[in-house]
Design a protein around this motif. Sequence first.
Motif, PDB file in Angstrom:
ATOM      1  N   LEU A  44      22.134  40.708 -45.203  1.00 31.64           N
ATOM      2  CA  LEU A  44      21.058  41.902 -45.413  1.00 31.64           C
ATOM      3  C   LEU A  44      19.708  41.520 -44.849  1.00 31.64           C
ATOM      4  CD1 LEU A  44      21.980  42.768 -49.029  1.00 31.64           C
ATOM      5  CD2 LEU A  44      22.524  43.826 -46.869  1.00 31.64           C
ATOM      6  N   SER A  45      19.051  40.114 -44.974  1.00 29.78           N
ATOM      7  CA  SER A  45      17.895  39.927 -44.440  1.00 29.78           C
ATOM      8  C   SER A  45      17.718  40.037 -42.955  1.00 29.78           C
ATOM      9  CB  SER A  45      17.592  38.384 -44.702  1.00 29.78           C
ATOM     10  OG  SER A  45      17.666  38.138 -46.172  1.00 29.78           O
ATOM     11  N   GLY A  46      18.930  39.789 -42.096  1.00 31.75           N
ATOM     12  CA  GLY A  46      18.826  40.225 -40.767  1.00 31.75           C
ATOM     13  C   GLY A  46      18.865  41.559 -40.669  1.00 31.75           C
ATOM     14  N   ILE A  47      19.501  42.406 -41.330  1.00 31.42           N
ATOM     15  CA  ILE A  47      19.415  43.927 -41.222  1.00 31.42           C
ATOM     16  C   ILE A  47      18.145  44.459 -41.364  1.00 31.42           C
ATOM     17  CG2 ILE A  47      20.394  46.113 -42.012  1.00 31.42           C
ATOM     18  CD1 ILE A  47      23.102  44.680 -42.389  1.00 31.42           C
ATOM     19  N   ILE A  48      17.532  44.061 -42.497  1.00 30.13           N
ATOM     20  CA  ILE A  48      16.008  44.460 -43.060  1.00 30.13           C
ATOM     21  C   ILE A  48      15.031  43.976 -41.882  1.00 30.13           C
ATOM     22  CG2 ILE A  48      14.488  44.156 -44.640  1.00 30.13           C
ATOM     23  CD1 ILE A  48      16.590  43.922 -46.738  1.00 30.13           C
ATOM     24  N   PHE A  49      15.237  42.709 -41.572  1.00 29.36           N
ATOM     25  CA  PHE A  49      14.485  42.244 -40.336  1.00 29.36           C
ATOM     26  C   PHE A  49      14.509  43.160 -39.419  1.00 29.36           C
ATOM     27  CE2 PHE A  49      13.496  39.545 -36.666  1.00 29.36           C
ATOM     28  CZ  PHE A  49      12.346  39.003 -37.023  1.00 29.36           C
ATOM     29  N   THR A 126      20.790  31.116 -41.380  1.00 27.70           N
ATOM     30  CA  THR A 126      20.664  31.394 -39.995  1.00 27.70           C
ATOM     31  C   THR A 126      21.789  32.096 -39.387  1.00 27.70           C
ATOM     32  OG1 THR A 126      19.172  29.444 -39.846  1.00 27.70           O
ATOM     33  CG2 THR A 126      19.872  30.506 -38.092  1.00 27.70           C
ATOM     34  N   LEU A 127      22.906  31.740 -39.577  1.00 31.71           N
ATOM     35  CA  LEU A 127      24.105  32.300 -38.992  1.00 31.71           C
ATOM     36  C   LEU A 127      24.225  33.553 -39.352  1.00 31.71           C
ATOM     37  CD1 LEU A 127      24.675  29.569 -37.831  1.00 31.71           C
ATOM     38  CD2 LEU A 127      26.920  29.782 -38.376  1.00 31.71           C
ATOM     39  N   GLY A 128      24.060  33.636 -41.158  1.00 30.58           N
ATOM     40  CA  GLY A 128      24.359  34.996 -41.460  1.00 30.58           C
ATOM     41  C   GLY A 128      23.157  36.108 -41.234  1.00 30.58           C
ATOM     42  N   PHE A 129      21.755  35.599 -40.968  1.00 27.58           N
ATOM     43  CA  PHE A 129      20.841  36.371 -40.359  1.00 27.58           C
ATOM     44  C   PHE A 129      21.080  37.036 -38.958  1.00 27.58           C
ATOM     45  CE2 PHE A 129      16.825  36.487 -38.169  1.00 27.58           C
ATOM     46  CZ  PHE A 129      15.999  37.389 -38.668  1.00 27.58           C
ATOM     47  N   SER A 130      21.728  36.147 -38.208  1.00 32.33           N
ATOM     48  CA  SER A 130      22.227  36.465 -36.773  1.00 32.33           C
ATOM     49  C   SER A 130      23.328  37.372 -37.024  1.00 32.33           C
ATOM     50  CB  SER A 130      22.638  35.206 -35.898  1.00 32.33           C
ATOM     51  OG  SER A 130      21.337  34.681 -35.615  1.00 32.33           O
ATOM     52  N   LEU A 159      32.874  40.132 -30.802  1.00 34.92           N
ATOM     53  CA  LEU A 159      33.107  38.673 -30.866  1.00 34.92           C
ATOM     54  C   LEU A 159      31.976  37.724 -31.671  1.00 34.92           C
ATOM     55  CD1 LEU A 159      34.600  38.286 -27.220  1.00 34.92           C
ATOM     56  CD2 LEU A 159      35.767  38.336 -29.497  1.00 34.92           C
ATOM     57  N   SER A 160      30.533  38.080 -31.377  1.00 33.65           N
ATOM     58  CA  SER A 160      29.626  37.340 -31.959  1.00 33.65           C
ATOM     59  C   SER A 160      29.772  37.126 -33.466  1.00 33.65           C
ATOM     60  CB  SER A 160      28.321  37.785 -31.427  1.00 33.65           C
ATOM     61  OG  SER A 160      28.128  37.482 -29.896  1.00 33.65           O
ATOM     62  N   ILE A 161      30.039  38.461 -33.868  1.00 28.25           N
ATOM     63  CA  ILE A 161      30.159  38.506 -35.264  1.00 28.25           C
ATOM     64  C   ILE A 161      31.215  37.718 -36.036  1.00 28.25           C
ATOM     65  CG2 ILE A 161      30.541  40.256 -37.270  1.00 28.25           C
ATOM     66  CD1 ILE A 161      29.113  42.276 -35.617  1.00 28.25           C
ATOM     67  N   ILE A 162      32.356  37.960 -35.480  1.00 23.45           N
ATOM     68  CA  ILE A 162      33.315  37.088 -35.758  1.00 23.45           C
ATOM     69  C   ILE A 162      33.291  35.607 -35.678  1.00 23.45           C
ATOM     70  CG2 ILE A 162      35.966  36.524 -35.192  1.00 23.45           C
ATOM     71  CD1 ILE A 162      36.224  39.413 -34.222  1.00 23.45           C
TER      72      ILE A 162
END
Length: 283
Positions: A44-49, A126-130, A159-162
Motif C-alpha cells: 500500500l505504501s508503494g501505491i500511495i507513494f 522494499t520488495l513490497g514497496f516495489s 513477472l516482476s510482481i510474481i
Amino acid sequence: MILGFLLPGAMNLPRSVPFHNDLDKLLGEWSSVGEPLLWLISVLSGIIFCELVGDISRTFSPVFFPRHSNLSKKEKVEWINRSFSTAHAVVVSIVAFYLLYISDIFCDDAPYGPVIFRSTILSQFTLGFSCGYFLADMAMMFHHYPNLGRLEFFVHHLLSIISLVLGVHSGHGQVYICMVLLSECTTPFVNLRWFLFALGQKHSKLYYLNGLCLTLFWLVARVLLFIYCFTHMYLHHDQLRQVHKLGYFFMILAPGGLGFMNVIWFFKILQSLFRTLYRKQAP
C-alpha cells in the motif's frame, strides 16, 4: 525475474534470517500476523507513494516547466507516469545499495548463515514497496492502453510482481533481487532523456551530458553488476542448490535473460551516443 520460488511442499528449507528472528523479538507470538501485515503495509505504501508523486508532478510541472502546457494529452499522461517511475527508481536503488554494500546483511562473513537465505525487515518492506509501484504502474498502463505500453510491458510487470511476491513469501534469494533493484538507478537517466526530448531540449548540453551519464551508469549497473551477480551465483552454487529445483531454475534463468537484454540495450545506447557525438562535431 522470478527468484526464490518455493513450492508448498518445500517446508524443510531454513527460515529467512535475521528477518524472522527480528520479527519474533519485536512481536513475539504475534509475529505470524506481523509478517503479512508488513507485506500489506509495504504494498500500500508503494501505491500511495506513486499517487502522491503523480499529484505533485501534475500540480507543479506546469509551474517549473512552461513548455509543459504545450504537451499533448498523451504526453502529459506519460510525464506523470515517468515522474513516479523516476521517484521509485531513486528510492529502491538507494535502499538496494545500502543493503548490498553498506549493511552487512549480505556479507559472507556476517553471522546470519547462508547468504541465499537472508533477508531483513527493510529488504522485505522494499520488495513490497516495489510491488506496489508495479501494481500502480500496471493499473495506469491498463487505463491508458496502449499509450503507455503494449503487451510486453504487462508481461514484464506481471513477472516482476510474481518475483517480488515469491521473494517476500520465501525470504530467500533477496541478495539477487536487490541487485536487480539496484540496476534501477539507470531509470532516472532514461526518463530525463524523454523529459528533455518532450520539452524540445534534444540539442541542449544537458541532453548530451545525460546521455553520457546514462551510458556510464548502464555499463556499471546493468552490465558489470550482472557479471558480478553471475560470479556470486557461481561462488555460492552450493547454497543455490538448497533452494527448490524450480526456484534454482529461475534464479539461473531470470538474471541471464535480463542480463542478455541489458547488453543489447547497452549497444543501442552506445550507437545513440556516437550519433550524438557525430552531430556535435559536424560543421
